[in-house]
Design a protein around this motif. Structure first.
Motif, PDB file in Angstrom:
ATOM      1  N   ASN A   3       4.317 -19.616 -15.442  1.00 49.36           N
ATOM      2  CA  ASN A   3       3.808 -19.668 -14.075  1.00 49.36           C
ATOM      3  C   ASN A   3       2.308 -19.947 -14.047  1.00 49.36           C
ATOM      4  OD1 ASN A   3       4.884 -19.467 -11.369  1.00 49.36           O
ATOM      5  ND2 ASN A   3       3.477 -17.735 -11.088  1.00 49.36           N
ATOM      6  N   SER A   4       1.649 -19.721 -15.177  1.00 52.75           N
ATOM      7  CA  SER A   4       0.201 -19.973 -15.246  1.00 52.75           C
ATOM      8  C   SER A   4      -0.132 -21.447 -15.047  1.00 52.75           C
ATOM      9  CB  SER A   4      -0.354 -19.500 -16.592  1.00 52.75           C
ATOM     10  OG  SER A   4       0.242 -20.227 -17.666  1.00 52.75           O
TER      11      SER A   4
ATOM     12  N   GLN B 135      -5.164 -26.778 -10.581  1.00 50.47           N
ATOM     13  CA  GLN B 135      -5.308 -27.330  -9.239  1.00 50.47           C
ATOM     14  C   GLN B 135      -5.568 -28.836  -9.211  1.00 50.47           C
ATOM     15  OE1 GLN B 135      -7.285 -24.059  -9.393  1.00 50.47           O
ATOM     16  NE2 GLN B 135      -5.312 -23.213  -8.783  1.00 50.47           N
TER      17      GLN B 135
ATOM     18  N   THR C  13       0.542 -23.151 -12.669  1.00 50.09           N
ATOM     19  CA  THR C  13       0.227 -23.400 -11.260  1.00 50.09           C
ATOM     20  C   THR C  13      -1.260 -23.193 -10.963  1.00 50.09           C
ATOM     21  OG1 THR C  13       0.765 -21.113 -10.636  1.00 50.09           O
ATOM     22  CG2 THR C  13       2.549 -22.727 -10.564  1.00 50.09           C
ATOM     23  N   LYS C  14      -2.040 -22.777 -11.968  1.00 51.28           N
ATOM     24  CA  LYS C  14      -3.493 -22.683 -11.799  1.00 51.28           C
ATOM     25  C   LYS C  14      -4.181 -24.026 -12.015  1.00 51.28           C
ATOM     26  CE  LYS C  14      -3.788 -17.828 -13.247  1.00 51.28           C
ATOM     27  NZ  LYS C  14      -4.391 -16.875 -14.226  1.00 51.28           N
TER      28      LYS C  14
ATOM     29  N   LYS D  65       3.807 -24.159  -5.386  1.00 51.76           N
ATOM     30  CA  LYS D  65       3.093 -24.608  -4.186  1.00 51.76           C
ATOM     31  C   LYS D  65       1.578 -24.585  -4.376  1.00 51.76           C
ATOM     32  CE  LYS D  65       3.077 -20.067  -1.943  1.00 51.76           C
ATOM     33  NZ  LYS D  65       3.516 -19.297  -0.750  1.00 51.76           N
ATOM     34  N   LYS D  66       1.106 -23.908  -5.418  1.00 55.27           N
ATOM     35  CA  LYS D  66      -0.338 -23.857  -5.689  1.00 55.27           C
ATOM     36  C   LYS D  66      -0.855 -25.134  -6.359  1.00 55.27           C
ATOM     37  CE  LYS D  66      -0.571 -18.822  -6.064  1.00 55.27           C
ATOM     38  NZ  LYS D  66      -0.909 -17.669  -6.953  1.00 55.27           N
TER      39      LYS D  66
ATOM     40  N   SER E   1       7.610 -20.409 -10.020  1.00 60.97           N
ATOM     41  CA  SER E   1       7.825 -19.910  -8.658  1.00 60.97           C
ATOM     42  C   SER E   1       6.636 -20.191  -7.741  1.00 60.97           C
ATOM     43  CB  SER E   1       8.099 -18.402  -8.697  1.00 60.97           C
ATOM     44  OG  SER E   1       7.015 -17.720  -9.324  1.00 60.97           O
ATOM     45  N   ASP E   2       5.430 -20.304  -8.299  1.00 63.81           N
ATOM     46  CA  ASP E   2       4.243 -20.556  -7.484  1.00 63.81           C
ATOM     47  C   ASP E   2       3.847 -22.024  -7.485  1.00 63.81           C
ATOM     48  OD1 ASP E   2       3.931 -17.908  -6.738  1.00 63.81           O
ATOM     49  OD2 ASP E   2       2.649 -17.418  -8.446  1.00 63.81           O
TER      50      ASP E   2
ATOM     51  N   GLY F 268       8.397 -23.268  -1.229  1.00 66.22           N
ATOM     52  CA  GLY F 268       7.003 -23.699  -1.116  1.00 66.22           C
ATOM     53  C   GLY F 268       6.771 -25.147  -1.480  1.00 66.22           C
TER      54      GLY F 268
ATOM     55  N   LYS G 241      -7.885 -19.324  -2.113  1.00 66.27           N
ATOM     56  CA  LYS G 241      -7.931 -17.884  -1.863  1.00 66.27           C
ATOM     57  C   LYS G 241      -8.119 -17.578  -0.380  1.00 66.27           C
ATOM     58  CE  LYS G 241      -9.654 -16.448  -6.385  1.00 66.27           C
ATOM     59  NZ  LYS G 241     -10.718 -15.759  -7.130  1.00 66.27           N
TER      60      LYS G 241
END
Length: 1080
Positions: free
Chosen positions: A619-620, A625, A622-623, A646-647, A643-644, A668, A92
């Motif tokens: 897309n969830s 980590q 990508t949470k 990169k996370k 799409s995310d 990303g 964040k």
């Protein structure tokens, strides 16, 4: 039996504590708790190593170890929870750790989190203190002794384990089994030979040796290998036989459908079926399976390996092969090899004498001898060998209990990190082919790999662990695919039993019985028959703390008629097992991944490969980590990645090979600094939207990419992109294989391609390079002028459809190049650095050369070390005349679709004294084999197909070809579609050792001469589509070795050979197996 700490080791926890200490900053309360905890864990780990070895002798110690394991699990959860939260908050911010620590737990957040984590850590530490205080028995705190450490370091340097095919002391048994398999003088169509012996004697190794023999492979129409093991389920065995042939699950679930499918496969065909490790054949069920297998052609054989004489008695009336122990001399030879004494030429008579005493206690059991040999490898002095013999070696007998005790001794000597890795392998079924790269990523995901102070990648350390276990005989059947380089291994049944024992109830294979699963189970594997929703309630109650849920389904079984794994089912799985680290759902027909996947916050490995209807991921995802591996191989309906992406900051391995509908990567990808393996880098074809997708520039930032990389759609890169990027691949020093695909082509400006290629210079350690559909007219300057300097380690090179290039780089100077493929290059004229010279020897290591459709190719340098040459189309006649000189190492020559070749050059063929296999196909102007054939003294296999003008009976001057019987090694001849063949040629009738002769579609063949009697070694004769052939000669009666005759599509000949009726029946009645028009 000592159980491995399969869960987590103190050393792994210590690493986690160190990580957390680096992130707590000034959170004094947590820091103090962690420092005290670190000291406690280190002390307990020192005791635990000794407790592991002693717990099988004391229930008190075993209970203590069990309690400690449970607390270690909980401690890992607490530490990883902190790391995950820190990572989440870091994302964040601006990724600057200093700022994160300053703001991470500001004000009320800091106090609340500090109190929560301090409480959790304190509770775990207090539980550890209680467990420590409960210990009222003596344990040794000492680490692994220094001699053993030295030995392991030495083993890491060598890894020279014997190949499985190096079977010692079984020559008589091999010959007996071979004779049984080749014998066609039998009453029944199908014969059965059980090989009986207790575990570790080498039953499977012996069966595999003969099963894989080239002569055996040619003798049978069909070969099938099925591992039956403990579960003799007739339906499963039939399914496995079908899968072995078709490489996919049958479409039938009913026994009637399976029986019908099996009969279609084997009826009328001479087959070899190996039923390995058969345990519980029952007198009431075996006859049912046997009756299904009786439809094979005469000469079909079934090999059974079993530990039980009763199984042999039930399955076959014939005398079984009773496998005994190796002789003392063979045992000693094997022991000294495994101990490294022969390998280094060490001739120490004292050590030899001690070795003799040791092998007397091994009772000739190869598995025991190999295992003890590896233990002795770690001991270098006479005193160490004596101490082992007198004090460490268990008393042996020929029972599996005693064999297991020796294997356990070897296990006890393993370092703790290898114990964990070995015990984890109990999750794989018996006889399962384990892929090394998959196992490596699973070990990394479980946290089993100890980081190195030298900065080695975790995957490299895991590779060393794997090789250590191979070297120590815990793995066997190690193989490396020559093309894909994929490495695989298996475990011996007794080693698998040992793994299950040491893993205890922590690791379980979920099959039909879930009662074996309890509250301490942390790791579960499941196969194709596992029903998630039926078993989920049981698992939820018994294994709520599950960490591993691993599919061991073979990829082709995904196609069977099983219900898809629904989104609802997966949602329930996620809801109930939130501590999962590994979730492997490959080949389970997953259609949609639920959004709730993000709740698996500890997840490090997600396997979704071979789910062929999966179109996208939420897309969830990508949470997650902590996610390190995302395997999507062969999800060929997958259209896009999240799409995310990169996370996914911990992602190390992204496998998207075979995802054919994936047309781009999300923007990303280049920010994933932890990424080590990316199989495919897919550039977007849509230039208008390219700015929203991952461009070539992002590849530059992926410094740690290793292994294999394929860059796709290079033909769509714009001029602007090319100008912005420079040396895109430099710095990627662990890259071993690179594929460059231009694919589509939407511009006539070839300069873009040439400039782009110039900026794709790979790192110098590259071993494999493939170039597809490159549209430039010349290759980059660094390739043409300095290839040897830039890429000195290239082993395999391939060029395909580079349609404008006239010259190749100076490949002939590459010192390590072994394989070269050149396909579809119509403008290519020269190969090599000096186009004017073809007499100078070059290509110092090249052994395999494939050239296809290079119409203008005029010349190439000599290749004196070539062993296999495949020439297809193009200006082949010139190349054959030029290249054959000096190829005295060539073993395989394949000449196809060469239009201008009229006769084989005798001068060139003079040097082909090592040639074993020669194939011609569709050489339309070839008229004669020529006198050069007489020089092929090593020829074993000859195939000639579809050469319209070829008369194999005469030379180019019209004289009868007579090679004076020089083809003494010729065993197999296949002649197809030769219109000018009217009778068998004289040179063929002189091949007295010929075993197999097939003549197909030779419509003008009218005569088989009486001289065929000279072919006294002939065993198989196949005549197909020879419509002018009406009868056999009388000499057929005197072909006493002929055991197999096939006649199909031969009109009058079929009538004359009708059983008991035809005019020629008496000439062939002595042949055991006769099939006419595919009927027996």
């Amino acid at each position: 039996m000592a159980e491995a700490v399969i869960s987590i080791g103190g050393s792994v926890l210590a690493n986690l504590i160190t990580q957390v200490l680096g992130k707590v900053g000034n959170l004094g309360g947590i820091k103090r708790e962690l420092q005290v905890l670190e000291s406690t864990v280190t002390m307990l780990q020192a005791l635990l190593d000794d407790a592991e070895e002693q717990q099988h002798q004391s229930s008190q110690i075993k209970d203590w170890v069990e309690k400690l394991k449970e607390v270690f699990y909980d401690l890992q959860d607490v530490l990883e929870e902190f790391n995950i939260e820190a990572m989440r908050r870091e994302l964040k911010g601006d990724n600057q750790m200093i700022k994160v620590v300053r703001t991470f737990f500001s004000s009320l957040n800091q106090l609340a989190f500090e109190l929560k984590m301090s409480r959790k850590i304190r509770e775990v530490r207090e539980r550890l203190v209680v467990i420590k205080d409960e210990k009222d028995f003596q344990l040794d705190k000492g680490p692994m002794n220094s001699q053993a450490e030295r030995g392991w370091r030495k083993s890491e340097e060598t890894h020279s384990f014997m190949r499985e095919e190096d079977i010692i002391g079984r020559d008589n048994e091999k010959n007996n089994v071979m004779k049984f398999l080749m014998n066609l003088d039998v009453k029944e169509n199908v014969s059965i030979l059980p090989i009986v012996g207790f575990g570790g004697l080498g039953k499977t190794a012996l069966a595999k040796f003969v099963y894989n023999d080239q002569m055996i492979s040619r003798h049978f129409d069909l070969k099938m290998w099925v591992c039956v093991s403990n579960d003799f389920d007739m339906k499963k065995v039939v399914k496995d036989i079908i899968v072995c042939v078709k490489k996919e699950e049958p479409n039938y679930s009913s026994m009637d459908g399976l029986q019908s499918e099996l009969r279609k496969i084997i009826d009328g065909r001479r087959y070899l079926l190996a039923l390995d490790d058969l345990w519980d054949a029952k007198s009431e069920t075996w006859p049912n399976l046997k009756s299904l297998l009786m439809g094979g052609a005469r000469g079909s054989k079934i090999l059974i390996t079993t530990r039980l004489p009763l199984v042999a008695e039930i399955t076959s009336p014939a005398q079984p092969l009773l496998l005994e122990g190796l002789s003392e001399s063979d045992s000693l030879d094997l022991l000294m090899r495994m101990a490294g004494r022969k390998e280094w030429g060490i001739q120490d008579l004292d050590m030899l004498a001690i070795g003799k005493e040791i092998v007397r206690n091994c009772f000739g059991v190869p598995l025991v001898v190999r295992t003890i040999g590896r233990l002795l490898f770690l001991k270098q002095t006479k005193d160490e060998w004596l101490r082992f013999k007198d004090h460490e070696l268990p008393k042996m007998s020929q029972t599996e209990e005693h064999i297991i005790s020796v294997l356990r001794l070897s296990y006890d000597r393993l370092p703790s990190h290898l114990k964990r890795c070995f015990a984890f392998c109990s999750l794989f079924p018996k006889d399962f082919e384990i892929k090394k790269h998959t196992l490596v990523y699973l070990w990394v995901a479980e946290g089993f790999i100890q980081p190195s102070n030298s900065g080695k990648h975790l995957e490299d350390i895991a590779h060393e662990y794997f090789m250590d276990l191979c070297w120590s005989n815990f793995f066997q059947d190690f193989k490396k695919d020559p093309y894909t380089k994929e490495e695989t291994c298996k475990m011996h049944d007794l080693m698998h039993d040992l793994a299950c024992n040491v893993a205890g109830n922590r690791c379980r294979v979920a099959r039909d019985d879930t009662n074996i699963i309890n509250e301490r189970t942390r790791h579960i594997s499941y196969g194709s028959n596992f029903n998630l929703m039926d078993e989920l309630p049981v698992l939820r109650l018994k294994a709520s703390a599950l960490r591993t849920f691993l599919s061991t389904t073979e990829y082709w079984k995904e196609r069977q008629q099983r219900e898809p794994t629904s989104e609802v089912d997966l949602g329930q799985l996620i809801l109930n097992f939130k501590r999962l680290r590994i979730l492997d759902l490959h080949a389970t027909k997953v259609e949609k991944v639920p959004r709730s996947i993000y709740k698996l916050k500890y997840l490090t490995y997600l396997g979704l490969s071979y789910n062929r209807t999966l179109k996208r991921l939420p897309n969830s995802i990508t949470k997650l980590q902590s996610l390190q591996t995302l395997n999507l191989r062969d999800c060929d309906a997958l259209e896009e990645l999240p799409s995310d992406i990169k996370k996914l900051v911990s992602l190390r391995n992204l496998d998207i090979d075979g995802c054919s509908k994936l047309s781009y990567l999300p923007r990303g990808i280049g920010e994933l600094s932890s990424l080590h393996r990316l199989t495919n880098f897919i550039l977007p074809k849509d230039k208008a939207r390219a700015k929203n997708y991952c461009g070539l520039g992002e590849l530059k930032g992926l410094k740690n990419i290793r292994g294999q990389l394929s860059i796709e759609n290079l033909g769509y890169v714009t001029n602007a992109e090319v100008k912005c990027e420079d040396e895109i691949l430099m710095g990627k020093h662990s890259l071993e294989s690179l594929v460059l695909r231009w694919c589509g082509f939407n511009t006539d400006d070839v300069v873009i391609d040439e400039v782009l290629f110039d900026r794709l210079k790979p790192p110098s350690n590259l071993q494999r390079l493939e170039i597809w559909q490159y549209k430039g007219e010349s290759f980059p300057k660094w390739m043409m002028d300095s290839l040897v300097s830039f890429l000195p380690h290239l082993v395999d090179v391939s060029f395909s459809a580079c349609e404008r290039c006239e010259r190749l780089p100076p490949l002939d100077q590459l010192p390590c190049l072994k394989s070269l493929d050149i396909y579809d290059m119509p403008e290519l004229e020269y190969i090599g650095s000096d186009q004017s010279s073809t007499s100078t020897a070059s290509f110092p290591s090249l052994s395999i050369l494939n050239i296809r459709k290079c119409e203008k190719l005029k010349a190439m340098p000599r290749t004196p070390h070539l062993e296999e040459f495949d020439l297809v189309g193009g200006n082949g006649a010139v190349l054959i005349n030029q290249m054959m000189l000096g190829l005295n190492k060539l073993k395989g020559l394949y000449i196809r679709y060469i239009e201008c070749l009229e006769c084989l050059p005798e001068e060139g063929f003079q040097s082909l004294t090592s040639l074993e296999s020669l194939h011609f196909e569709e050489c339309d102007q070839l008229t004669s084999l020529g006198q050069g054939m007489r020089h092929l003294s090593s020829l074993v296999d000859l195939s000639i197909e579809d050469c319209e003008e070829l008369d194999i009976s005469k030379d180019e001057s019209g004289n009868i070809l007579d090679f004076h019987g020089c083809h003494r090694n010729l065993r197999y001849v296949d002649i197809t579609l030769l219109p000018k063949l009217t009778s068998l040629p004289q040179w063929l009738l002189q091949a007295r050792n010929l075993e197999y002769l097939k003549i197909s579609c030779c419509r003008n063949l009218k005569d088989i001469p009486e001289q065929i009697e000279a072919l006294q070694s002939l065993q198989n004769l196949e005549m197909m589509g020879c419509s002018s052939l009406t009868s056999f000669p009388e000499a057929m009666q005197r072909l006493t070795s002929l055991t197999h005759l096939d006649i199909y599509g031969c009109g009058e000949l079929e009538e004359s050979c009708k059983r008991q009726e035809g005019e020629d029946w008496d000439k062939i009645a002595h042949i055991p197996s006769i099939r006419i028009n595919l009927r027996i």
